[in-house]
Design an enzyme around this catalytic site. Structure first.
Site, short mmCIF file in Angstrom:
data_model
loop_
_atom_site.label_atom_id
_atom_site.label_comp_id
_atom_site.label_asym_id
_atom_site.label_seq_id
_atom_site.Cartn_x
_atom_site.Cartn_y
_atom_site.Cartn_z
N PHE A 17 23.20 -19.26 15.72
CA PHE A 17 23.58 -20.66 15.93
C PHE A 17 22.49 -21.58 15.38
O PHE A 17 21.32 -21.47 15.75
CB PHE A 17 23.78 -20.94 17.42
CG PHE A 17 24.18 -22.36 17.71
CD1 PHE A 17 25.41 -22.86 17.32
CD2 PHE A 17 23.30 -23.23 18.38
CE1 PHE A 17 25.79 -24.18 17.59
CE2 PHE A 17 23.67 -24.55 18.65
CZ PHE A 17 24.91 -25.02 18.25
N GLY A 18 22.88 -22.51 14.50
CA GLY A 18 21.95 -23.50 13.95
C GLY A 18 22.24 -24.86 14.54
O GLY A 18 23.39 -25.32 14.52
N TYR A 19 21.21 -25.52 15.05
CA TYR A 19 21.38 -26.87 15.62
C TYR A 19 20.41 -27.86 14.97
O TYR A 19 20.39 -29.03 15.32
CB TYR A 19 21.17 -26.84 17.14
CG TYR A 19 19.81 -26.31 17.52
CD1 TYR A 19 19.60 -24.95 17.68
CD2 TYR A 19 18.72 -27.16 17.68
CE1 TYR A 19 18.34 -24.45 18.01
CE2 TYR A 19 17.46 -26.68 18.01
CZ TYR A 19 17.29 -25.32 18.16
OH TYR A 19 16.04 -24.83 18.48
N GLY A 20 19.59 -27.35 14.05
CA GLY A 20 18.63 -28.21 13.33
C GLY A 20 18.91 -28.06 11.84
O GLY A 20 20.06 -28.14 11.40
N SER A 21 17.84 -27.76 11.08
CA SER A 21 18.01 -27.68 9.62
C SER A 21 18.97 -26.58 9.20
O SER A 21 19.53 -26.63 8.10
CB SER A 21 16.65 -27.48 8.94
OG SER A 21 16.04 -26.31 9.43
N GLU B 260 11.19 -19.94 10.60
CA GLU B 260 11.32 -20.78 11.79
C GLU B 260 10.38 -20.48 12.94
O GLU B 260 10.10 -21.34 13.74
CB GLU B 260 12.76 -20.68 12.34
CG GLU B 260 13.84 -20.91 11.31
CD GLU B 260 14.00 -22.38 10.94
OE1 GLU B 260 13.20 -23.20 11.42
OE2 GLU B 260 14.89 -22.68 10.13
C1 BEZ Z 1 17.88 -24.59 13.54
O1 BEZ Z 1 18.90 -24.60 14.15
O2 BEZ Z 1 17.81 -25.14 12.47
C2 BEZ Z 1 16.69 -23.92 14.10
C3 BEZ Z 1 16.00 -24.54 15.08
C4 BEZ Z 1 14.87 -23.93 15.58
C5 BEZ Z 1 14.47 -22.72 15.09
C6 BEZ Z 1 15.21 -22.10 14.14
C7 BEZ Z 1 16.33 -22.72 13.65
#
Ligand code: BEZ
Length: 236
Positions: free
Chosen positions: A13-17, A101
């Protein structure tokens, strides 16, 4: 919770980049949400050591409820994108993610709900790997004044790019995911950053104009004179 064997396929699951910068080798991407967490821009990560930037992290909702957050409400759902990584590339992608990450983040597994708009989405929630920044990790900053945070983001940059670009990209990516996926914490921070940028451009413009005016006055015969000798010189 806990590590799964690296050779099995998995969902991430990605919630950032990760929403706009997918991991390599994924063979499916689904927009959707998880529950029980709150997304906050409280992880110290990007930029240079002198101006470290901020990135998104997830906070366990029960923990967040004990905190004194300026953004006092948060939706029950955190929207993002889930990626399926086939078994053939699972080990490689886990290595890639660790390099990319892992900086104060740790791994949890949580049910992911695909967006209702996806016609062929699995009926049941999908068990998804997610990186969260637990409060005890040194990069976790805790509640931040949103205005000060925005001012910090605008001036932070480093090898991974401009911090404000990460924030603006996240805001756009969230809007594009679904009509329900807007995150007030992110859009409010992005709005503040745009305001900070606009104000600093306006100040720079005013300063440039003032300098230009001063240069023109200096070059003019009727410029303000600074000494009696100069006065006499001008009057001749
Ligand atoms: C992301 O969802 O982009 C992410 C956030 C924190 C660590 C790894 C990925």
């Amino acid at each position: 919770m806990g590590d799964k064997p690296a050779q099995e396929d998995f969902w991430l699951f990605g919630y950032g980049s990760l929403i706009w910068k997918p991991p390599p080798h994924f063979d499916q991407r689904l927009p959707g949400y998880i529950e029980g967490y709150v997304r906050r821009f409280w992880q110290d990560h990007r930029g240079t050591p002198e101006a470290p930037g901020r990135v998104a992290t997830l906070i366990d909702r029960a923990h967040w409820e004990t905190l004194d957050d300026h953004h006092a409400s948060a939706r029950e759902t955190v929207w993002g994108a889930a990626y399926h990584i086939p078994a053939s590339h699972a080990a490689e992608v886990r290595d890639y993610l660790d390099i990319r990450e892992i900086n104060g983040y740790s791994i949890q597994y949580t049910p992911f709900h695909p967006a209702a708009s996806i016609s062929d989405a699995p009926a049941k929630p999908i068990d998804c790997l997610v990186y969260i920044g637990p409060p005890e990790n040194p990069q976790f900053l805790g509640p931040q004044d949103p205005q000060k945070l925005a001012e910090h983001i605008v001036v932070s940059r480093g090898p991974s790019g401009e911090n404000k670009e990460y924030l603006y990209m996240l805001e756009t990516a969230l809007v594009e995911l679904s009509p329900e996926s807007e995150d007030h914490h992110i859009s409010d921070l992005a709005r503040r950053c745009r305001e900070v940028e606009a104000k600093s451009k306006e100040t720079a413009h005013k300063e440039a104009k003032a300098a230009e005016n001063e240069a023109q006055i200096d070059g003019h015969p009727l410029h303000k004179v600074g000494s009696t000798e100069e006065q006499e010189e001008v009057e001749k």
